[in-house]
Design a protein around this motif. Structure first.
Motif, PDB file in Angstrom:
ATOM      1  N   VAL A 170       0.669  -1.215   0.094  1.00 19.54           N
ATOM      2  CA  VAL A 170      -0.027   0.059   0.121  1.00 19.54           C
ATOM      3  C   VAL A 170       0.845   1.334  -0.121  1.00 19.54           C
ATOM      4  O   VAL A 170       2.072   1.292   0.727  1.00 19.54           O
ATOM      5  CB  VAL A 170      -0.903   0.176   1.189  1.00 19.54           C
ATOM      6  CG1 VAL A 170      -1.642   1.254   1.586  1.00 19.54           C
ATOM      7  CG2 VAL A 170      -1.945  -0.936   1.133  1.00 19.54           C
TER       8      VAL A 170
ATOM      9  N   ALA B 203       0.492   5.177   0.698  1.00 18.49           N
ATOM     10  CA  ALA B 203      -0.436   6.115   1.043  1.00 18.49           C
ATOM     11  C   ALA B 203       0.233   7.663   1.110  1.00 18.49           C
ATOM     12  O   ALA B 203       0.316   8.228  -0.040  1.00 18.49           O
ATOM     13  CB  ALA B 203      -0.772   5.985   2.812  1.00 18.49           C
ATOM     14  N   GLY B 204       0.766   8.000   2.029  1.00 24.17           N
ATOM     15  CA  GLY B 204       1.500   9.237   1.780  1.00 24.17           C
ATOM     16  C   GLY B 204       2.826   9.292   1.116  1.00 24.17           C
ATOM     17  O   GLY B 204       3.062  10.351   0.418  1.00 24.17           O
ATOM     18  N   GLY B 205       3.219   8.013   1.337  1.00 29.24           N
ATOM     19  CA  GLY B 205       4.557   7.742   0.675  1.00 29.24           C
ATOM     20  C   GLY B 205       5.825   8.379   1.281  1.00 29.24           C
ATOM     21  O   GLY B 205       7.042   8.187   0.930  1.00 29.24           O
ATOM     22  N   THR B 206       5.819   9.033   2.322  1.00 31.33           N
ATOM     23  CA  THR B 206       6.803   9.482   3.042  1.00 31.33           C
ATOM     24  C   THR B 206       7.776   8.702   3.679  1.00 31.33           C
ATOM     25  O   THR B 206       8.995   8.987   3.789  1.00 31.33           O
ATOM     26  CB  THR B 206       6.370  10.610   4.180  1.00 31.33           C
ATOM     27  OG1 THR B 206       5.781   9.884   5.175  1.00 31.33           O
ATOM     28  CG2 THR B 206       5.528  11.775   3.543  1.00 31.33           C
ATOM     29  N   SER B 207       7.433   7.620   3.743  1.00 36.50           N
ATOM     30  CA  SER B 207       8.341   6.471   4.379  1.00 36.50           C
ATOM     31  C   SER B 207       8.765   5.546   3.384  1.00 36.50           C
ATOM     32  O   SER B 207       9.880   5.324   3.196  1.00 36.50           O
ATOM     33  CB  SER B 207       7.625   5.635   5.369  1.00 36.50           C
ATOM     34  OG  SER B 207       8.264   4.617   5.776  1.00 36.50           O
TER      35      SER B 207
ATOM     36  N   THR C 222       0.172  10.298   6.341  1.00 38.04           N
ATOM     37  CA  THR C 222      -1.415   9.939   6.367  1.00 38.04           C
ATOM     38  C   THR C 222      -1.643   9.582   7.783  1.00 38.04           C
ATOM     39  O   THR C 222      -0.513   8.891   8.549  1.00 38.04           O
ATOM     40  CB  THR C 222      -2.085   9.077   5.395  1.00 38.04           C
ATOM     41  OG1 THR C 222      -1.389   7.863   5.544  1.00 38.04           O
ATOM     42  CG2 THR C 222      -1.797   9.785   3.947  1.00 38.04           C
TER      43      THR C 222
ATOM     44  N   ASN D  92       1.051   6.571   9.502  1.00 37.58           N
ATOM     45  CA  ASN D  92       1.607   6.854  10.664  1.00 37.58           C
ATOM     46  C   ASN D  92       1.219   5.506  11.710  1.00 37.58           C
ATOM     47  O   ASN D  92       2.129   5.430  12.508  1.00 37.58           O
ATOM     48  CB  ASN D  92       1.037   8.426  11.400  1.00 37.58           C
ATOM     49  CG  ASN D  92       1.966   8.887  12.192  1.00 37.58           C
ATOM     50  OD1 ASN D  92       1.743   9.118  13.454  1.00 37.58           O
ATOM     51  ND2 ASN D  92       3.324   9.595  11.794  1.00 37.58           N
TER      52      ASN D  92
ATOM     53  N   ASP E   9       4.070  10.143  16.459  1.00 37.84           N
ATOM     54  CA  ASP E   9       3.251  10.957  17.239  1.00 37.84           C
ATOM     55  C   ASP E   9       1.940  10.480  17.538  1.00 37.84           C
ATOM     56  O   ASP E   9       1.184  10.599  18.671  1.00 37.84           O
ATOM     57  CB  ASP E   9       3.332  12.186  17.075  1.00 37.84           C
ATOM     58  CG  ASP E   9       4.937  12.863  17.051  1.00 37.84           C
ATOM     59  OD1 ASP E   9       5.563  12.511  18.069  1.00 37.84           O
ATOM     60  OD2 ASP E   9       5.219  13.645  16.165  1.00 37.84           O
TER      61      ASP E   9
ATOM     62  N   VAL F  80      -5.607  -0.865   5.925  1.00 35.05           N
ATOM     63  CA  VAL F  80      -6.243  -0.259   6.997  1.00 35.05           C
ATOM     64  C   VAL F  80      -7.090   0.910   6.477  1.00 35.05           C
ATOM     65  O   VAL F  80      -6.788   1.622   5.777  1.00 35.05           O
ATOM     66  CB  VAL F  80      -5.189   0.291   8.000  1.00 35.05           C
ATOM     67  CG1 VAL F  80      -5.835   1.191   8.940  1.00 35.05           C
ATOM     68  CG2 VAL F  80      -4.583  -0.670   8.968  1.00 35.05           C
TER      69      VAL F  80
HETATM   70  C1  LIG Z   1      11.995  13.598   7.673  1.00 28.02           C
HETATM   71  C2  LIG Z   1      10.781  13.165   8.278  1.00 28.02           C
HETATM   72  C3  LIG Z   1      10.465  13.386   9.845  1.00 28.02           C
HETATM   73  C4  LIG Z   1       9.364  12.619  10.285  1.00 28.02           C
HETATM   74  N1  LIG Z   1       9.206  13.142  11.430  1.00 28.02           N
HETATM   75  C5  LIG Z   1       7.875  12.616  12.143  1.00 28.02           C
HETATM   76  C6  LIG Z   1       7.676  12.923  13.465  1.00 28.02           C
HETATM   77  O1  LIG Z   1       8.134  13.677  14.111  1.00 28.02           O
HETATM   78  N2  LIG Z   1       6.650  12.337  13.831  1.00 28.02           N
HETATM   79  C7  LIG Z   1       5.768  11.458  13.112  1.00 28.02           C
HETATM   80  O2  LIG Z   1       4.659  10.752  13.952  1.00 28.02           O
HETATM   81  N3  LIG Z   1       6.129  11.264  12.035  1.00 28.02           N
HETATM   82  C8  LIG Z   1       7.038  11.491  11.352  1.00 28.02           C
HETATM   83  N4  LIG Z   1       7.451  11.260  10.117  1.00 28.02           N
HETATM   84  C9  LIG Z   1       6.477  10.365   9.482  1.00 28.02           C
HETATM   85  C10 LIG Z   1       6.855   8.812   9.707  1.00 28.02           C
HETATM   86  O3  LIG Z   1       8.283   8.557   9.941  1.00 28.02           O
HETATM   87  C11 LIG Z   1       6.110   7.991   8.415  1.00 28.02           C
HETATM   88  O4  LIG Z   1       7.009   8.416   7.520  1.00 28.02           O
HETATM   89  C12 LIG Z   1       4.861   8.321   8.020  1.00 28.02           C
HETATM   90  O5  LIG Z   1       4.091   8.097   9.187  1.00 28.02           O
HETATM   91  C13 LIG Z   1       4.173   7.346   7.011  1.00 28.02           C
HETATM   92  O6  LIG Z   1       2.940   7.914   6.582  1.00 28.02           O
HETATM   93  P1  LIG Z   1       2.809   7.664   5.103  1.00 28.02           P
HETATM   94  O7  LIG Z   1       1.082   8.194   4.944  1.00 28.02           O
HETATM   95  O8  LIG Z   1       3.516   8.614   4.547  1.00 28.02           O
HETATM   96  O9  LIG Z   1       3.010   6.239   4.792  1.00 28.02           O
HETATM   97  P2  LIG Z   1       3.603   5.587   3.574  1.00 28.02           P
HETATM   98  O10 LIG Z   1       5.102   6.021   3.249  1.00 28.02           O
HETATM   99  O11 LIG Z   1       2.679   5.632   2.160  1.00 28.02           O
HETATM  100  O12 LIG Z   1       3.766   3.966   3.740  1.00 28.02           O
HETATM  101  C14 LIG Z   1       4.313   3.524   5.070  1.00 28.02           C
HETATM  102  C15 LIG Z   1       4.099   2.199   5.331  1.00 28.02           C
HETATM  103  O13 LIG Z   1       3.066   1.951   6.046  1.00 28.02           O
HETATM  104  C16 LIG Z   1       2.091   0.935   4.659  1.00 28.02           C
HETATM  105  N5  LIG Z   1       0.607   1.727   4.800  1.00 28.02           N
HETATM  106  C17 LIG Z   1       0.393   2.902   4.844  1.00 28.02           C
HETATM  107  N6  LIG Z   1      -1.022   3.275   4.823  1.00 28.02           N
HETATM  108  C18 LIG Z   1      -1.705   2.130   5.112  1.00 28.02           C
HETATM  109  C19 LIG Z   1      -2.701   1.744   5.123  1.00 28.02           C
HETATM  110  N7  LIG Z   1      -3.863   2.622   5.021  1.00 28.02           N
HETATM  111  N8  LIG Z   1      -3.022   0.287   5.287  1.00 28.02           N
HETATM  112  C20 LIG Z   1      -2.155  -0.606   5.249  1.00 28.02           C
HETATM  113  N9  LIG Z   1      -0.786  -0.296   5.207  1.00 28.02           N
HETATM  114  C21 LIG Z   1      -0.505   1.029   5.134  1.00 28.02           C
HETATM  115  C22 LIG Z   1       2.615   1.086   3.591  1.00 28.02           C
HETATM  116  O14 LIG Z   1       2.560   0.053   2.903  1.00 28.02           O
HETATM  117  C23 LIG Z   1       4.251   1.137   3.796  1.00 28.02           C
HETATM  118  O15 LIG Z   1       4.695  -0.044   4.194  1.00 28.02           O
HETATM  119  C24 LIG Z   1       8.708  11.973   9.460  1.00 28.02           C
HETATM  120  C25 LIG Z   1       8.835  11.499   8.308  1.00 28.02           C
HETATM  121  C26 LIG Z   1      10.043  12.109   7.778  1.00 28.02           C
HETATM  122  C27 LIG Z   1      10.417  11.861   6.334  1.00 28.02           C
END
Ligand SMILES: Cc1cc2nc3c(=O)[nH]c(=O)nc-3n(C[C@H](O)[C@H](O)[C@H](O)COP(=O)(O)OP(=O)(O)OC[C@H]3O[C@@H](n4cnc5c(N)ncnc54)[C@H](O)[C@@H]3O)c2cc1C
Ligand code: FES
Ligand code: FES
Lengths: 161, 279
Positions: free
Chosen positions: B29, B31-35, B107, B111, B120, B162
């Motif tokens: 999946v 979602a936001g793609g940040t990870s 997202t 998170n 957080d 999720v």
């Molecule tokens: C520089 C930096 C600083 C950060 N600082 C913080 C901070 O201070 N506090 C904080 O809370 N977060 C912080 N983050 C964010 C955190 O580390 C994750 O990157 C973020 O929570 C991932 O969310 P996303 O929506 O981008 O997920 P994605 O990158 O899209 O997905 C992350 C993982 O979760 C899975 N996934 C996502 N959504 C779903 C779903 N709905 N159902 C099933 N699986 C799913 C994906 O398959 C993947 O494996 C930071 C990120 C960066 C890059």
């Protein structure tokens, strides 16, 4: 390979991207080198662009994910010949030293002022919390944001000596 | 990079679930793609973009409020319910996440699933007795307490998606407090504390205390909760609860914070948060 359409600074363009290509790389490949790569991992803000009006770090945005979006880079805000008031205020306030953070800073300012035309200092700090500057120490950047807010509101400018 | 070969943009939730199931662990999946921009799970060659399935915003589910998985952290921070429910801890926690441009991307679902020590939102949702709603090979609702008993990657299977997190509506008067301790506003947390007090008059009927960033997974601290629940807590009760929390946790150690320092932080901030939630 996904085909995507982006409107970059008002210009519509279609291109093919790798499935894991980041918007920063796509934009620079398309010649938009006003988008700067600093850290490449979402921490410095130099690659910030506005995507449908929202500030995002383009180095960690997948290009295919923003298919159809409107993108604004710093050059879309204004150019050397026709600068936007935000850019003029940054120059006037001395908020630009090496200039690497500036494209991101002016776009973060644009996103802030679109939402909050008269921000206080804590709102300015919050809005710029993802944009690092290693030169200015931020004081002049905050002054530049305040100055541009006044100019955009049509108020008299506070003269800089 | 270059391991990712395919980018799927399903139009419906069912289609997304079907692709995930068919690809048997080779698809993940997005979602936001940040990870995912920085690291992808091993063996994955396909992204399944769920950002356009309408999984955005909050919805009333009778006795709970659903926060849909693709709601960004910035959207969560700006929804009126985030300020109104539970004294605004959801909004406070959302604003504590990362930075302005990142809050526009991260997202709620991402998170909660990709739980990093610094995430957080998991702690606050855990303190509010949240439940995670999963659709996939088997659809189910899992209390966050169980979801975080082990890393979610162990309990989510390849076809699982999720869709939302549900937060029970507050019953009676509820007060709460949230804090993120870090060196700057855009810093990974050294500690997060969420304290919630369900009140009858001055008496705390129930209490929850959740910690984030001190262990690999967020955790509740029943040792502190039981010092408060059922009481009209005095200053001494709060101090005792905080000391028990600090004693009960074996904090992680890293290059920035020693175990002892984190323990001290727990003692101070659990006290302050409980004080705010109970008075
Ligand atoms: C520089 C930096 C600083 C950060 N600082 C913080 C901070 O201070 N506090 C904080 O809370 N977060 C912080 N983050 C964010 C955190 O580390 C994750 O990157 C973020 O929570 C991932 O969310 P996303 O929506 O981008 O997920 P994605 O990158 O899209 O997905 C992350 C993982 O979760 C899975 N996934 C996502 N959504 C779903 C779903 N709905 N159902 C099933 N699986 C799913 C994906 O398959 C993947 O494996 C930071 C990120 C960066 C890059
Ligand atoms: S280059 Fe994107 S945030 Fe640093
Ligand atoms: S002017 Fe050099 S980094 Fe900001």
């Amino acid at each position: 390979m996904p085909n995507i359409t982006l409107t970059v600074n008002g210009e519509k363009m279609t291109c093919t991207v790798a499935p894991d290509e980041k918007l920063l790389d796509t934009l620079r490949r398309l010649g938009r080198t006003d988008v700067k790569k600093g850290c490449g991992e979402g921490t410095c803000g130099s690659c910030s662009v506005l995507i449908d009006g929202r500030l995002m770090t383009s180095c960690i945005v997948f290009s295919a994910r923003v298919d159809g979006a409107e993108i604004m880079t710093a050059a879309g805000l204004g150019t050397a010949n026709a600068p936007h008031p935000i850019q003029t205020s940054f120059v006037k306030a001395g908020a630009v030293q090496c200039g690497f953070c500036t494209p991101g800073m002016v776009l973060a300012t644009k996103a802030l002022l679109d939402a909050v035309p008269k921000p206080d200092v804590s709102q300015i700090k919050m809005a710029l919390d993802g944009n690092m500057c290693r030169c200015t120490g931020y004081v002049k950047i905050i002054e530049a944001v305040q100055d541009s807010a006044r100019v955009l509101a049509g108020e008299n400018e506070v003269p800089h000596e | 990079m270059g391991r990712i070969q395919f980018y799927e943009r399903p139009r419906t939730l069912d289609e997304a679930v079907r692709i995930l199931a068919e690809k048997k662990g080779k698809a993940c999946v997005l979602a936001g793609g940040t990870s995912l921009a920085l690291r992808q799970p091993p063996g994955v060659d396909t992204f399944v973009d769920i950002s356009r399935l309408g999984l955005v915003g909050m919805e009333d589910r009778g006795d709970s409020i659903a926060i849909k998985a693709c709601t960004t952290v910035a959207e969560l921070a700006s929804l009126p319910q985030s300020y109104q429910l539970y004294g605004g801890v959801l909004a406070r926690a959302a604003m504590a996440v990362a930075s302005t441009p990142l809050r526009n991307q991260i997202t709620v679902g991402g998170n909660l699933v990709q739980v990093m020590p610094w995430s957080d939102l998991p702690g606050v949702m855990l303190a509010l007795n949240g439940q995670i709603v999963i659709q996939g090979t088997t659809s189910r609702i899992v209390p966050l307490k169980d979801f975080y008993a082990t890393h979610p990657r162990n309990s989510l299977s390849a076809g699982d998606l999720v869709t939302e997190v549900r937060i029970p509506k507050p019953i009676g008067r509820v007060q709460s407090s949230f804090v993120k301790v870090g060196k700057t506003v855009f810093d990974y947390a050294a500690l997060t504390v969420t304290a919630v007090a369900w009140l009858s008059g001055n008496q705390v009927r129930e209490c929850s205390v959740a910690l984030g960033a001190v262990r690999p997974l967020p955790m509740r601290v029943p040792q502190a909760e039981e010092e408060i629940a059922g009481r009209i807590p005095t200053r001494d009760d709060v101090i005792r609860a905080a000391a028990r929390a600090a004693g009960a946790v074996e904090p992680s150690q890293d290059y920035r914070y020693s175990k002892d320092y984190r323990r001290q932080l727990i003692k101070v901030w659990v006290k302050r948060c409980l004080h705010e939630a109970c008075s």
